[in-house]
Design a protein around this motif. Structure first.
Motif, mmCIF file in Angstrom:
data_model
loop_
_atom_site.group_PDB
_atom_site.id
_atom_site.type_symbol
_atom_site.label_atom_id
_atom_site.label_comp_id
_atom_site.label_asym_id
_atom_site.label_seq_id
_atom_site.Cartn_x
_atom_site.Cartn_y
_atom_site.Cartn_z
ATOM 1 N N CYS A 109 14.524 -26.290 -8.929
ATOM 2 C CA CYS A 109 15.856 -25.677 -8.817
ATOM 3 C C CYS A 109 16.912 -26.682 -8.376
ATOM 4 N N GLU A 110 16.565 -27.553 -7.432
ATOM 5 C CA GLU A 110 17.562 -28.534 -6.996
ATOM 6 C C GLU A 110 17.818 -29.563 -8.095
ATOM 7 N N LEU A 112 17.753 -28.904 -11.332
ATOM 8 C CA LEU A 112 18.621 -28.219 -12.290
ATOM 9 C C LEU A 112 20.049 -28.109 -11.765
ATOM 10 N N TYR A 113 20.181 -27.703 -10.508
ATOM 11 C CA TYR A 113 21.517 -27.410 -9.960
ATOM 12 C C TYR A 113 22.262 -28.665 -9.518
ATOM 13 N N ASP A 114 21.562 -29.585 -8.845
ATOM 14 C CA ASP A 114 22.232 -30.747 -8.263
ATOM 15 C C ASP A 114 22.285 -31.948 -9.195
ATOM 16 N N GLU A 117 23.250 -30.447 -12.965
ATOM 17 C CA GLU A 117 24.474 -29.650 -12.768
ATOM 18 C C GLU A 117 24.580 -28.528 -13.803
ATOM 19 N N VAL A 118 23.474 -27.811 -13.965
ATOM 20 C CA VAL A 118 23.448 -26.674 -14.876
ATOM 21 C C VAL A 118 24.334 -25.561 -14.321
ATOM 22 N N ARG A 119 25.248 -25.087 -15.132
ATOM 23 C CA ARG A 119 26.142 -23.999 -14.716
ATOM 24 C C ARG A 119 26.175 -22.861 -15.743
ATOM 25 N N VAL A 154 24.768 -23.480 -0.511
ATOM 26 C CA VAL A 154 24.634 -22.851 -1.818
ATOM 27 C C VAL A 154 23.192 -22.380 -1.982
ATOM 28 N N LYS A 156 20.604 -22.135 -4.353
ATOM 29 C CA LYS A 156 20.414 -22.717 -5.682
ATOM 30 C C LYS A 156 19.574 -21.829 -6.594
ATOM 31 N N SER A 159 21.865 -18.914 -7.575
ATOM 32 C CA SER A 159 22.918 -19.404 -8.474
ATOM 33 C C SER A 159 22.404 -19.562 -9.895
ATOM 34 N N LEU A 160 21.181 -20.076 -10.036
ATOM 35 C CA LEU A 160 20.595 -20.233 -11.364
ATOM 36 C C LEU A 160 20.280 -18.883 -11.992
#
Length: 255
Positions: A109-110, A112-114, A117-119, A154, A156, A159-160
């Motif tokens: 997850c980190e 992907l998110y960090d 930077e999947v949004r 956040v 994560k 958020s995903l």
């Protein structure tokens, strides 16, 4: 970038679709993924039971296996944390291979998110979902906010999952309570571990959740055993399986 997929041993042996879903997800996002064939356990079970010298050669093999990659991605908070937060005792501070692996090992997850930077995700999962945050993910990797700490963070995982179409939230009352697994704790303190697991499941069930989702299959493995034995009306899924849109009916047939 050359990205190595680090698959926890219990995922490899019991939940291989989690590893496959992780691979599919990363490749959909354009990541060039390599699976080093010689990888083994990260050594966490031995280290957690105090068998430090038994864990040492496993840790050294793990670092040697992944030292040549730009990044290492693992669908497990506990195994990622073992490398990042607990491998120092096995290596000299000047060991450059270790420092590289330590700094470039990411929980899925980190990453992907960090890092990526999947949004936005093109996936649909039309089910009522409750979220289980693992202790390692929250307390050691800081993947989301913890109720005992006022520092804003956040979330994560959430958020995903918020990027998934048609997913409906059914959040438990105690959002970051331990499931009671704790690796070898579940063996040493079986009755206490099972009692904690039942409490955790009851909180999820009270929301009307169809699926309990987590980034740690070890927590889900513990709860799944209790769910099956007590015939509770819910299922468990790793977040990678949700993010690639695995149908829960098909998944149930394979496990």
């Amino acid at each position: 970038m050359s990205v190595a997929l680090f698959v926890p041993c219990y995922v490899d042996q019991f939940y291989p679709d989690v590893a496959i879903a992780t691979l599919e997800l990363l490749e959909r996002l354009g990541v060039d993924v390599v699976f080093p064939q010689g990888q083994t356990c990260c050594g966490q079970p031995m280290a957690n039971t105090g068998c430090t010298e038994d864990a040492r050669p496993v840790a050294k093999r793990n670092v040697a296996m992944f030292a040549d990659y730009d990044a290492v991605v693992c669908p497990s908070g506990s195994c990622t944390s073992m490398v990042r937060n607990h491998y120092d005792q096995f290596f000299d501070s000047g060991d450059t291979a270790f420092q590289h692996v330590k700094s470039r090992t990411f929980e899925l997850c980190e990453y992907l998110y960090d890092v990526l930077e999947v949004r936005k995700l093109d996936v649909r999962f039309p089910h009522r979902v409750s979220l289980h945050q693992s202790c390692h993910g929250l307390r050691e990797l800081r993947l989301g906010p913890s109720s005992e700490v006022m520092t804003p963070r956040v979330d994560k995982m959430r958020s995903l999952l918020d990027m998934v179409a048609d997913l409906e939230w059914s959040l438990p009352t105690r959002v970051d309570e331990c499931c009671g697994f704790g690796g070898t704790f579940a063996v040493d303190e079986a009755e206490l571990s099972a009692s904690m697991g039942r409490d955790r499941i009851a909180d999820h069930l009270s929301t009307g959740s169809e699926v309990i989702v987590s980034a740690d299959m070890s927590c889900l493995m513990h709860m799944q055993g209790l769910i099956r034995r007590e015939k509770n009306p819910t299922q468990v899924m790793h977040i990678a399986q949700v993010l690639v849109g695995r149908p829960i009916k098909e998944l149930a047939k394979t496990e």
